[in-house]
Each structure stands twice: as structure tokens, then as C-alpha cells.
Scaffold this motif. Structure first.
Motif, mmCIF file in Angstrom:
data_model
loop_
_atom_site.group_PDB
_atom_site.id
_atom_site.type_symbol
_atom_site.label_atom_id
_atom_site.label_comp_id
_atom_site.label_asym_id
_atom_site.label_seq_id
_atom_site.Cartn_x
_atom_site.Cartn_y
_atom_site.Cartn_z
ATOM 1 N N LEU A 67 1.116 -1.137 0.023
ATOM 2 C CA LEU A 67 0.122 -0.050 0.259
ATOM 3 C C LEU A 67 0.820 1.029 -0.167
ATOM 4 O O LEU A 67 0.569 2.419 -0.293
ATOM 5 C CB LEU A 67 -0.978 0.255 1.126
ATOM 6 C CG LEU A 67 -2.532 -1.128 1.222
ATOM 7 C CD1 LEU A 67 -3.451 -0.964 2.364
ATOM 8 C CD2 LEU A 67 -3.156 0.147 0.782
ATOM 9 N N ILE A 68 1.500 1.361 1.050
ATOM 10 C CA ILE A 68 3.023 2.422 1.655
ATOM 11 C C ILE A 68 3.410 2.956 -0.294
ATOM 12 O O ILE A 68 3.599 3.658 -0.569
ATOM 13 C CB ILE A 68 3.933 2.493 2.158
ATOM 14 C CG1 ILE A 68 2.887 2.303 3.229
ATOM 15 C CG2 ILE A 68 4.587 3.753 2.358
ATOM 16 C CD1 ILE A 68 2.321 3.059 4.117
ATOM 17 N N GLY A 69 4.032 1.505 -0.515
ATOM 18 C CA GLY A 69 4.892 1.283 -2.039
ATOM 19 C C GLY A 69 4.110 1.671 -3.703
ATOM 20 O O GLY A 69 4.649 2.563 -3.673
ATOM 21 N N SER A 70 2.621 1.224 -3.233
ATOM 22 C CA SER A 70 1.976 1.871 -4.038
ATOM 23 C C SER A 70 1.993 3.703 -4.491
ATOM 24 O O SER A 70 2.253 4.588 -4.985
ATOM 25 C CB SER A 70 0.415 1.096 -4.391
ATOM 26 O OG SER A 70 0.385 1.782 -3.592
ATOM 27 N N LEU A 71 1.333 4.169 -3.072
ATOM 28 C CA LEU A 71 1.896 5.822 -2.456
ATOM 29 C C LEU A 71 2.989 6.538 -3.598
ATOM 30 O O LEU A 71 2.974 6.919 -4.075
ATOM 31 C CB LEU A 71 0.974 5.966 -1.424
ATOM 32 C CG LEU A 71 0.406 6.985 -0.902
ATOM 33 C CD1 LEU A 71 -0.250 7.541 -1.751
ATOM 34 C CD2 LEU A 71 -0.222 7.342 0.392
ATOM 35 N N GLN A 72 3.805 5.330 -2.472
ATOM 36 C CA GLN A 72 5.742 6.548 -2.265
ATOM 37 C C GLN A 72 5.102 6.469 -4.518
ATOM 38 O O GLN A 72 6.666 7.286 -4.961
ATOM 39 C CB GLN A 72 6.331 5.350 -2.457
ATOM 40 C CG GLN A 72 6.210 6.280 -0.884
ATOM 41 C CD GLN A 72 7.410 5.246 -0.313
ATOM 42 O OE1 GLN A 72 7.636 3.476 -0.142
ATOM 43 N NE2 GLN A 72 7.649 5.579 1.021
ATOM 44 N N ASP A 73 5.111 5.496 -5.034
ATOM 45 C CA ASP A 73 5.914 4.588 -6.894
ATOM 46 C C ASP A 73 4.809 6.166 -7.364
ATOM 47 O O ASP A 73 4.967 7.068 -8.616
ATOM 48 C CB ASP A 73 5.487 3.705 -7.157
ATOM 49 C CG ASP A 73 5.784 2.955 -6.150
ATOM 50 O OD1 ASP A 73 7.204 2.699 -6.332
ATOM 51 O OD2 ASP A 73 5.643 1.400 -7.232
ATOM 52 N N ARG A 74 3.332 6.355 -6.900
ATOM 53 C CA ARG A 74 3.219 7.650 -7.863
ATOM 54 C C ARG A 74 3.497 8.655 -7.062
ATOM 55 O O ARG A 74 2.955 9.293 -8.179
ATOM 56 C CB ARG A 74 1.582 7.285 -7.473
ATOM 57 C CG ARG A 74 0.538 6.334 -7.222
ATOM 58 C CD ARG A 74 -0.688 6.089 -7.347
ATOM 59 N NE ARG A 74 -1.660 7.011 -7.535
ATOM 60 C CZ ARG A 74 -2.630 7.436 -6.216
ATOM 61 N NH1 ARG A 74 -2.581 6.418 -5.615
ATOM 62 N NH2 ARG A 74 -3.752 8.803 -6.328
ATOM 63 N N LEU A 75 3.706 8.996 -5.738
ATOM 64 C CA LEU A 75 4.713 10.689 -5.466
ATOM 65 C C LEU A 75 5.586 10.809 -6.289
ATOM 66 O O LEU A 75 6.080 11.779 -7.170
ATOM 67 C CB LEU A 75 4.958 10.448 -4.261
ATOM 68 C CG LEU A 75 3.620 11.210 -3.471
ATOM 69 C CD1 LEU A 75 3.720 10.219 -2.069
ATOM 70 C CD2 LEU A 75 3.152 12.590 -3.682
ATOM 71 N N LYS A 76 6.212 9.614 -6.924
ATOM 72 C CA LYS A 76 8.172 9.692 -7.597
ATOM 73 C C LYS A 76 7.514 10.059 -8.826
ATOM 74 O O LYS A 76 7.894 10.622 -9.315
ATOM 75 C CB LYS A 76 8.572 8.473 -6.968
ATOM 76 C CG LYS A 76 9.140 8.395 -6.244
ATOM 77 C CD LYS A 76 10.616 7.371 -6.259
ATOM 78 C CE LYS A 76 10.787 6.852 -4.790
ATOM 79 N NZ LYS A 76 11.801 5.547 -5.187
ATOM 80 N N TYR A 77 6.507 8.971 -9.629
ATOM 81 C CA TYR A 77 5.940 9.475 -11.008
ATOM 82 C C TYR A 77 5.715 10.839 -10.726
ATOM 83 O O TYR A 77 6.142 11.167 -12.533
ATOM 84 C CB TYR A 77 4.897 8.219 -11.006
ATOM 85 C CG TYR A 77 4.584 7.872 -12.878
ATOM 86 C CD1 TYR A 77 5.025 7.814 -13.665
ATOM 87 C CD2 TYR A 77 3.270 8.839 -12.531
ATOM 88 C CE1 TYR A 77 4.688 8.319 -14.998
ATOM 89 C CE2 TYR A 77 3.013 9.281 -13.669
ATOM 90 C CZ TYR A 77 3.553 8.926 -15.088
ATOM 91 O OH TYR A 77 2.964 8.494 -16.517
ATOM 92 N N SER A 78 4.813 11.062 -10.428
ATOM 93 C CA SER A 78 3.698 11.887 -10.288
ATOM 94 C C SER A 78 5.234 12.956 -10.340
ATOM 95 O O SER A 78 4.701 14.675 -10.851
ATOM 96 C CB SER A 78 3.035 12.430 -9.590
ATOM 97 O OG SER A 78 1.765 11.820 -9.439
ATOM 98 N N ALA A 79 5.926 13.334 -9.373
ATOM 99 C CA ALA A 79 6.703 14.643 -9.000
ATOM 100 C C ALA A 79 8.406 15.299 -10.363
ATOM 101 O O ALA A 79 7.612 15.337 -11.031
ATOM 102 C CB ALA A 79 7.806 14.585 -7.736
ATOM 103 N N ALA A 80 8.322 13.556 -10.737
ATOM 104 C CA ALA A 80 9.228 13.360 -12.099
ATOM 105 C C ALA A 80 8.751 13.982 -13.027
ATOM 106 O O ALA A 80 9.045 14.599 -14.347
ATOM 107 C CB ALA A 80 9.557 11.548 -12.037
ATOM 108 N N LEU A 81 7.563 13.655 -13.172
ATOM 109 C CA LEU A 81 6.344 14.242 -14.633
ATOM 110 C C LEU A 81 6.547 15.425 -14.629
ATOM 111 O O LEU A 81 6.597 15.671 -15.430
ATOM 112 C CB LEU A 81 5.027 13.143 -14.717
ATOM 113 C CG LEU A 81 4.359 13.467 -16.197
ATOM 114 C CD1 LEU A 81 5.260 12.428 -16.873
ATOM 115 C CD2 LEU A 81 2.859 12.615 -15.524
#
Ligand code: GH3
Ligand code: MG
Ligand code: MG
Length: 474
Positions: A38-52
Motif C-alpha cells: 500500500l505504502i509502496g504504491s503511494l510512494q511510486d505514484r508520488l515519485k512518478y507524479s513529481a518526476a512527470l
């Protein structure tokens, strides 16, 4: 203190702990992997959005935005609008902001917040957040969800294009849903733990009870057997090795029962044979007592008979005084005595005068009565130490121990006179009797027969000289 556990308790505890350990570790594993994913998928989404979004903003154009009044600059308005648009497309994003690092201090450049709390350019961010500082050099994300008065959040950061080390974009993403999911996960985890505890409890209890019930039954049968109850079988099927134990136990119990029955029978037989033996001993004892009594009686009868025989052998049946044989013994005794201490003795040989006439006149029975009466007279007219015997027919011999020839002659005369003077009453007849006496004394150089012969000679002389007189041997 020593701790004591029953087998049931031990089994229960071991099963309970084993089930709990297995279910607990599986539950824990799934819980933590769910939380991590759960935490990992949230972190991935954050990383992805920030990078985008970081790629769409050029840091080179932000140099002029330094103070609150710079909000009027077209580049500020342009990027503010871009940030707000991006936020609108993603409802999970709460805040978007661009930061500048000067030395170790961090300042706001653009804040997408549409409320009055919006941070204006140049405002310093006073909170020290390590992941934020990392975000100036490379994309970074919070390790955990944090909370404040607006809710639960997680932040991700990425350096801006051409602004690595100096500019970054930060995204605060709402984590309420994740938080809620985590909460649900925690509650279901606790519930499933509780369930597994209860199930483990029930399962362990059933298992331990199932195992120990036959043992309890065996124990209670054992105590029944120890109180003597053999003949009951243990009817129980467990479908495992205990079945063999129960079968062996039943066979042992029935063998014990058989051997006890045999023992009882043997014991009864023993008691019976003991009683028989006692009875036989009693019978034998009473037989022996009987025999003994008979023997004693027989012995006493034999003694009487012997005494009577002795009496018969030594006494005269008609008069009861000594017979000739016994008198010979007495004479031999006196002769021996004389040889030893010269004790003198005299014999009187007596013959009734004309006794044939008595028989002829009054009958033979009357003659017998006369003989008895004469005997009585002879005994009365002699001393106690003198011995009177019937020498044969109507002849008597009297032994006078310790008596001289004169003394013997005196006594003989006394006897003769008594008989002469006495009137014998025989039947209804009065009869007068008379007797002749020959007196002889034993002396040295004389045999016993010689002495008797001397007395007989004197007697013969008395007869010849007219009877009813005493003649003394020369
Ligand atoms: P004497 O004076 O010569 O002795 O004459 P006597 O008749 O006595 O002698 P004799 O020898 O002729 O007879 C003895 C008699 O004694 C004969 C016998 O019948 C009798 N007499 C001997 N023994 C017994 C006896 O036991 N009972 C009776 N009743 N008579 C006896
Ligand atoms: Mg005679
Ligand atoms: Mg005679």
C-alpha cells in the motif's frame, strides 16, 4: 518450585502455541506485505507524479521570483496555473509547490494553495524535512505517512529541470484512503489473530481431550482392577495406537480375572481339604483315645487275671489258704533263712481222725464244710507270723517260724484241744472232730524232706497210739 503439568495441559499448550505461532507468523507476514505494498504504491505514484511535472517546469525561468510582490510576474502566474491544473487533474494531490534552497535554508517560490494560507514567494520554510532536502538533488519520497490538522499526507520531491541542487517540486498527496485501508487492515489483522487464537484454543482443547480421554478411562479401569473389579471390558475405539493399548489392557484384565478365579477355586479346595484333614485327625484321635482306653482296660483285666492265676496257683480253692506247692516255697525260704542266720522253725503235720466216717455219715459236701471250718480254727489258734496250708485231702501243714520244738509242741496241743472241744455245726448236724499232729523241728544235717518225713513219722505214731494226740519227732 517444580511446575507440574498434566498431559492434557502439555498437549493443549504445545498445540495451542504451535497453531498460534504458525497462524500468527503467516498473518504477520501478510499484514506487513500488504502495508508495504500500500505504502509502496503511494510512494511510486508520488515519485512518478513529481518526476512527470518536474520535467515541465524550467528552473531557469524562476530566478526572478524572490519576494511576495513577484506574484504579479507573468512567469509566476503561468507556472501557478500549471500547478493548479495538474492538481485538479489528480484529486489525490493536496498541494503542489516549488522550493528554492539557499545554503541550508529553504524558501517558497510558488505555492498552489488556493486558500488564504497560500505561501507567497520568498517565505522561508522553517520545518526541517530530510527527504525534502534530498529532493533538491534526486527524486525522493517520505518513508511514512504524516498527519497534521488538514489530514494524512505523504510527500514526494523531485529536482526541477535545469535546477538540480537549487530547485525542487514538492507534492503533498492525500493518504486518507491509504490510511483508512491500513486501519482496516490492522483491524482485520487483529480480528483474524483473535479468531486464530480462539480456533487454536478450541482445536488444541479438542485434540488434547480426545487424546487424554482414553487414558483417563484406562486409569479409572486400573483403579477398579486394584479394588478387585476385573470382569468389565473397556469399550472404546480411538482408531489409533491407543486401540492396541486398550486391547492389550482388556486381555490383561481378563487374564487377571481368570487367574483370580483359579486362585479362589484353589483356595476353596485347600480350605475343604484342610477341613477334611481336621475331621480325619479328630476321628483318628478319638479312635486312638478309644483304643487306648480299651488297652488300659485290657491291661488291668490281664493284671487281674494274672493276680487271680497267681492266687489260683498258690492257694487252695476250697479253703482259700496256701496249697502244698506254695507251702513248699515257704519252707524253702525258711530253710534258706535258717542256713543264713540260724532262725529256727517248726512244722506241724496235721491229719483229721476218721474223716472218711464224716464223709460217709454226712455226705461229701458236709465234709467240705467241715474242712473249711477246721481251717478257720487253725488260723485263729495260730500267730500272725505262722503259715497255715492245706497239705492234701484232710491233711494240713503249719509252719511256725522262730519257734523251738517245745514251743511247737505247746501250740500243737493247744490246736488239738480247740478242735476236740469245739462242736462243729454242719447243716443241721452237730459234729465233733479230732485230729492228730506230728511235730518236727528243722535242724542242721536235716533236709527239708527229711524234716517233713520226721513230722510224718511223728504223726503216724500219734495215729498208732490212739489218735487225737500230739507226737513230737525225736
Ligand atoms: P484215719 O484216722 O486213719 O486218718 O482215718 P481216715 O478215715 O481219716 O483216713 P483215710 O485215709 O482212710 O480217709 C481219708 C478220707 O478223707 C477219705 C476221703 O474221703 C476224705 N477226704 C479227703 N479229702 C477230702 C475232701 O476234700 N473232702 C471230703 N469231703 N472228704 C475228703
Ligand atoms: Mg489222711
Ligand atoms: Mg485221716
Amino acid at each position: 518450585m517444580e511446575l507440574k503439568f498434566t498431559i492434557q495441559k502439555k498437549l493443549f499448550l504445545s498445540h495451542f502455541l504451535a497453531v498460534l505461532l504458525v497462524s500468527g507468523s503467516i498473518g504477520t507476514y501478510f499484514y506487513f506485505s500488504s502495508v508495504n505494498s500500500l505504502i509502496g504504491s503511494l510512494q511510486d505514484r508520488l515519485k512518478y507524479s513529481a518526476a512527470l511535472i518536474s520535467e515541465t517546469i524550467d528552473a531557469g525561468r524562476l530566478n526572478n521570483i524572490r519576494k511576495a510582490s513577484d506574484v504579479s510576474l507573468p512567469v509566476y502566474q503561468e507556472y501557478l496555473q500549471e500547478l493548479r491544473d495538474f492538481r485538479h487533474t489528480n484529486p489525490d494531490i493536496a498541494y503542489l509547490y516549488i522550493m528554492r534552497k539557499v545554503g541550508n535554508r529553504v524558501f517558497f517560490v510558488i505555492d498552489s494553495d488556493e486558500s488564504e494560507a497560500q505561501a507567497l514567494p520568498g517565505k522561508e520554510y522553517m520545518v526541517h524535512v530530510p527527504t525534502l532536502l534530498e529532493g533538491f538533488d534526486a527524486a525522493s519520497v517520505d518513508k511514512k505517512i504524516w498527519e497534521d490538522e488538514w489530514g494524512s499526507f505523504m510527500s514526494g520531491y523531485a529536482p526541477l529541470k535545469n535546477g538540480r541542487g537549487e530547485y525542487l517540486i514538492g507534492i503533498d498527496m492525500r493518504a486518507n484512503e491509504v490510511k483508512h485501508k491500513l486501519h482496516t487492515l490492522r483491524i482485520s489483522g487483529v480480528l483474524s489473530l483473535l479468531c486464530s487464537i480462539i480456533l487454536a484454543f478450541i482445536f488444541s482443547r479438542l485434540l488434547s481431550k480426545n487424546f487424554t480421554t482414553p487414558i483417563q478411562l484406562l486409569i479409572s479401569r486400573c483403579s477398579e482392577i486394584s479394588r478387585g473389579g476385573f470382569n468389565e471390558k473397556l469399550e472404546l475405539r480411538t482408531g489409533d495406537e491407543l486401540d492396541n493399548l486398550i486391547a492389550e489392557f482388556n486381555s490383561m484384565s481378563s487374564q487377571l480375572w481368570d487367574s483370580q478365579k483359579k486362585n479362589r477355586t484353589a483356595e476353596e479346595a485347600l480350605i475343604r481339604s484342610k477341613e477334611n484333614l481336621e475331621l480325619r485327625i479328630e476321628e483318628r484321635t478319638s479312635e486312638l483315645i478309644d483304643l487306648n482306653r480299651k488297652l488300659v482296660q485290657e491291661i488291668s483285666e490281664r493284671k487281674n487275671a494274672e493276680a487271680m492265676l497267681e492266687q489260683a496257683a498258690t492257694s487252695d480253692p476250697l479253703t482259700g489258704i496256701l496249697n502244698r506247692r506254695a507251702m513248699v516255697d515257704q519252707l524253702k525260704f525258711q530253710e534258706a533263712r535258717y542256713r543264713r542266720d540260724k532262725n529256727p522253725f517248726v512244722i506241724l503235720l496235721i491229719d483229721l481222725d476218721h474223716f472218711k466216717d464224716v464223709n460217709d455219715t454226712y455226705g461229701h459236701d458236709a465234709g467240705d464244710q467241715a474242712l473249711i471250718a477246721v481251717t478257720e480254727h487253725l488260723r485263729k489258734s495260730t500267730r500272725s507270723q505262722d503259715v497255715v496250708s492245706r497239705w492234701g485231702g484232710e491233711e494240713f501243714l503249719i509252719l511256725l517260724p522262730g519257734t523251738s520244738l517245745q514251743g511247737g509242741a505247746v501250740l500243737a496241743e493247744k490246736v488239738r484241744q480247740h478242735i476236740e472241744e469245739h462242736i462243729f455245726v454242719i447243716g443241721e448236724q452237730s459234729v465233733r472232730l479230732a485230729l492228730s499232729i506230728g511235730v518236727a523241728e528243722y535242724h542242721d544235717g536235716l533236709t527239708l524232706n527229711g524234716c517233713i518225713k520226721a513230722a510224718d513219722t511223728a504223726l503216724y505214731r500219734a495215729k498208732r497210739l490212739g489218735r487225737n494226740r500230739v507226737e513230737v519227732s525225736e
